[in-house]
Structures are given as structure tokens and as C-alpha cells.
Write a protein that holds these residues in place. Structure first.
Motif, PDB file in Angstrom:
ATOM      1  N   LYS A  33       7.432  62.570 -31.025  1.00  0.00           N
ATOM      2  CA  LYS A  33       8.430  63.469 -31.714  1.00  0.00           C
ATOM      3  C   LYS A  33       9.024  63.129 -32.709  1.00  0.00           C
ATOM      4  O   LYS A  33       9.704  63.935 -33.727  1.00  0.00           O
ATOM      5  N   GLY A  34       9.025  61.729 -33.013  1.00  0.00           N
ATOM      6  CA  GLY A  34       9.620  61.181 -34.070  1.00  0.00           C
ATOM      7  C   GLY A  34      11.047  60.882 -34.258  1.00  0.00           C
ATOM      8  O   GLY A  34      11.961  60.634 -35.052  1.00  0.00           O
ATOM      9  N   ASP A  35      11.676  60.943 -32.657  1.00  0.00           N
ATOM     10  CA  ASP A  35      12.896  60.478 -32.675  1.00  0.00           C
ATOM     11  C   ASP A  35      13.150  59.537 -31.390  1.00  0.00           C
ATOM     12  O   ASP A  35      12.211  58.943 -30.691  1.00  0.00           O
ATOM     13  N   LEU A  36      14.291  59.105 -31.296  1.00  0.00           N
ATOM     14  CA  LEU A  36      14.486  58.085 -30.419  1.00  0.00           C
ATOM     15  C   LEU A  36      13.773  58.104 -28.987  1.00  0.00           C
ATOM     16  O   LEU A  36      13.147  57.451 -28.332  1.00  0.00           O
ATOM     17  N   GLU A  37      14.364  59.373 -28.407  1.00  0.00           N
ATOM     18  CA  GLU A  37      14.025  59.779 -27.073  1.00  0.00           C
ATOM     19  C   GLU A  37      12.503  59.678 -27.162  1.00  0.00           C
ATOM     20  O   GLU A  37      11.744  59.357 -26.114  1.00  0.00           O
ATOM     21  N   GLY A  38      11.980  60.369 -28.227  1.00  0.00           N
ATOM     22  CA  GLY A  38      10.437  60.469 -28.062  1.00  0.00           C
ATOM     23  C   GLY A  38       9.604  59.322 -28.204  1.00  0.00           C
ATOM     24  O   GLY A  38       8.675  58.919 -27.240  1.00  0.00           O
ATOM     25  N   LEU A  39      10.158  58.176 -28.887  1.00  0.00           N
ATOM     26  CA  LEU A  39       9.640  56.893 -28.973  1.00  0.00           C
ATOM     27  C   LEU A  39       9.781  56.039 -27.623  1.00  0.00           C
ATOM     28  O   LEU A  39       8.821  55.524 -27.070  1.00  0.00           O
ATOM     29  N   LYS A  40      11.001  56.237 -26.909  1.00  0.00           N
ATOM     30  CA  LYS A  40      11.117  55.562 -25.664  1.00  0.00           C
ATOM     31  C   LYS A  40       9.969  56.282 -24.576  1.00  0.00           C
ATOM     32  O   LYS A  40       9.501  55.362 -23.762  1.00  0.00           O
ATOM     33  N   THR A  41       9.822  57.485 -24.776  1.00  0.00           N
ATOM     34  CA  THR A  41       8.754  58.066 -23.802  1.00  0.00           C
ATOM     35  C   THR A  41       7.288  57.425 -24.165  1.00  0.00           C
ATOM     36  O   THR A  41       6.903  57.083 -23.078  1.00  0.00           O
TER      37      THR A  41
END
Ligand code: ZN
Length: 266
Positions: A33-41
Motif C-alpha cells: 500500500k505504500g503507507d505505514l500500516e501496509g508495510l507492517k502487514t
């Protein structure tokens, strides 16, 4: 321990727009996704313990906002953010000190986006001072598909930079195994230099045989696992490295051992 030494995320309020703009410019789809939550996932899907986020300052005026986002995300949930700085900045010493004082461990430079050749004076003096402060310097290196006409960090130019700053006392990383999509030049100009390569993005363009040849030729201790997430899948790249015809000890060094040493992680 698995450390991804090359990832990108943007603040929630702009990540959607950035995704659109960059996917169009590169004619390629993101794998995250290119955001923080996406990276954590994607980190949990790929069993990645730490991700190094590399922000790029493309306009001089972006320095403060890039620094403030880097400070906000750094040090939490396995995120290690570097700072971004522009080589044309007249205040580069002051800005580098701010990055250092913020507790960030390094900086990212993208010679193509910043229209600054890797061996020109503005870049050389900035890198010299960053290394003096103990900051790690990570470069985009080689071909950038969105800027096909000029490559600002070719392998021969990168060699000239390293020879000028004599990097023996600091850590320079040339992303994309030294020169994205231009790996023939790597044999010619880079294999004897005291710089690190990361595996971001380019693994898809290298056969197992060629990757192993480059990694061992340069030295396994100088290879850092990286994906370029969200451009590439963290899980797929972890699996790919694990499947390489390498010794277990070599895989461990690439996936996290070398990064742990450079970043001072335990
Ligand atoms: Zn990148």
C-alpha cells in the motif's frame, strides 16, 4: 533476523496520490500500500523483523516535512527511518546535523530524482560530511526506468565518488546490487570497493547464478537484503534469497547478519 534495508512509505494523507503518480510514471503496480500500516502487514507476511525506510527529498523545500515524518515513524514496530536531504542544499551541513540529532542512522540520496550526479561536488561534499557524522549513506544506483535518458549514478561515477571520499571510515550503500539493470558495469568498476550493495528491486532481473556470482565476487559480508517495497513483495524476495544456491551462513548474513552489524541492532 531479517532486515529489509530498502523500503518506501509515505504519510497516510498523501500515500494514495503518490501511489497513483509513481505507478503511472513507472508503468508498474505496487505490491503493497505504500503507507505505514501496509508495510507492517507485508513485514509480518514475510517475517521481516526490521524495515529501513528510505525517504527521498526531491525538492529542497521538502526537507522539514520529510524529517518530521522520519522522526515520527523511526524506532517503532521494527521501522528504522533514514533521513532525506537534497545535494543542492546550501544548508547541507546544518540539515545533516539535524538528521543526526534526530537519532536517524543514515540518509538516502536519489541522484536521478535529484538531478545530481553522484560524483559532482555537491554530492561529494555532502557525503563526506555525512560519513564524518557517522551517518550511513544509501544511494539509488544504476538505471531508473522513469528517467531513461540520463543515469546520474552509473557504476563508473559511483567509483569516482568513493575514491574521492575514501569511504574506508564510513558506510556507503549502492542500491540494486551496485547498478540497477546495468550489472555488467558492476564487475568492471565496483567489485573491489569498500561499499555495500542492496538487493532491492533488481532480483527480478538477475538469475540465481548471476546473483551468486555478483554477491560472492563482491563479498557476502557486503550484501544487504532489500526489496524496494512497495515496488516488490517482501515475502517473495525473502523466499527467493532462501532458495539461492548459497550456504546457510551466507543466506543469514545477507538476510540480516550484515544489516544488524551496520545498524548496531541486537
Ligand atoms: Zn527505492
Amino acid at each position: 533476523m531479517i532486515v529489509d534495508f530498502h523500503t518506501h512509505i509515505w504519510p497516510d494523507k498523501i500515500s494514495g496520490k503518490v501511489k497513483q503518480t509513481l505507478e503511472t510514471a513507472y508503468n508498474e503496480q505496487w505490491q503493497g500500500k505504500g503507507d505505514l500500516e501496509g508495510l507492517k502487514t507485508t513485514m509480518s507476511e514475510g517475517s521481516v523483523d526490521y524495515s529501513v525506510v528510505l525517504p527521498v527529498v526531491t525538492k529542497l523545500s521538502q526537507f522539514p516535512s520529510v524529517l518530521s515524518y522520519a522522526k515520527e515513524i523511526n524506532g517503532k514496530d521494527g521501522i528504522i527511518s533514514f533521513g532525506g536531504i537534497h545535494p543542492k542544499s546550501e544548508n547541507y551541513k546544518e540539515e545533516l546535523k539535524q538528521i543526526k540529532e534526530a537519532g536517524l542512522k543514515g540518509i538516502k540520496l536519489h541522484p536521478d530524482f535529484q538531478k545530481a550526479f553522484v560524483d559532482e561536488i555537491e554530492t561529494v561534499r555532502l557525503v563526506d560530511y555525512a560519513l564524518e557524522l557517522g551517518l550511513i549513506v544509501s544511494f539509488h544506483a544504476g538505471f531508473d526506468p522513469s528517467i531513461p535518458d540520463t543515469t546520474y549514478c552509473t557504476a563508473d561515477r559511483a567509483r569516482r565518488l568513493v575514491k574521492q571520499v575514501e569511504a574506508g571510515y564510513g558506510t556507503i550503500i549502492l542500491a540494486h546490487m551496485g547498478s540497477n539493470m546495468m550489472d555488467k558495469d558492476v564487475d568492471k568498476y565496483l567489485l573491489d570497493l569498500p561499499v555495500y550493495f542492496d538487493t532491492a528491486y533488481c532480483l527480478d532481473f538477475l538469475s540465481d547464478k548471476r546473483f551468486v556470482e555478483l554477491a560472492r565476487g563482491h563479498g557476502i559480508d557486503k550484501i544487504l537484503f532489500a526489496t524496494d517495497s512497495p515496488w516488490r513483495s517482501q515475502k517473495k524476495f525473502v523466499d527467493r534469497i532462501k532458495q539461492m544456491p548459497l550456504e546457510t551462513e551466507e543466506v543469514d548474513k545477507i538476510l540480516g547478519g550484515n544489516a544488524t552489524r551496520i545498524l548496531g541492532l541486537s
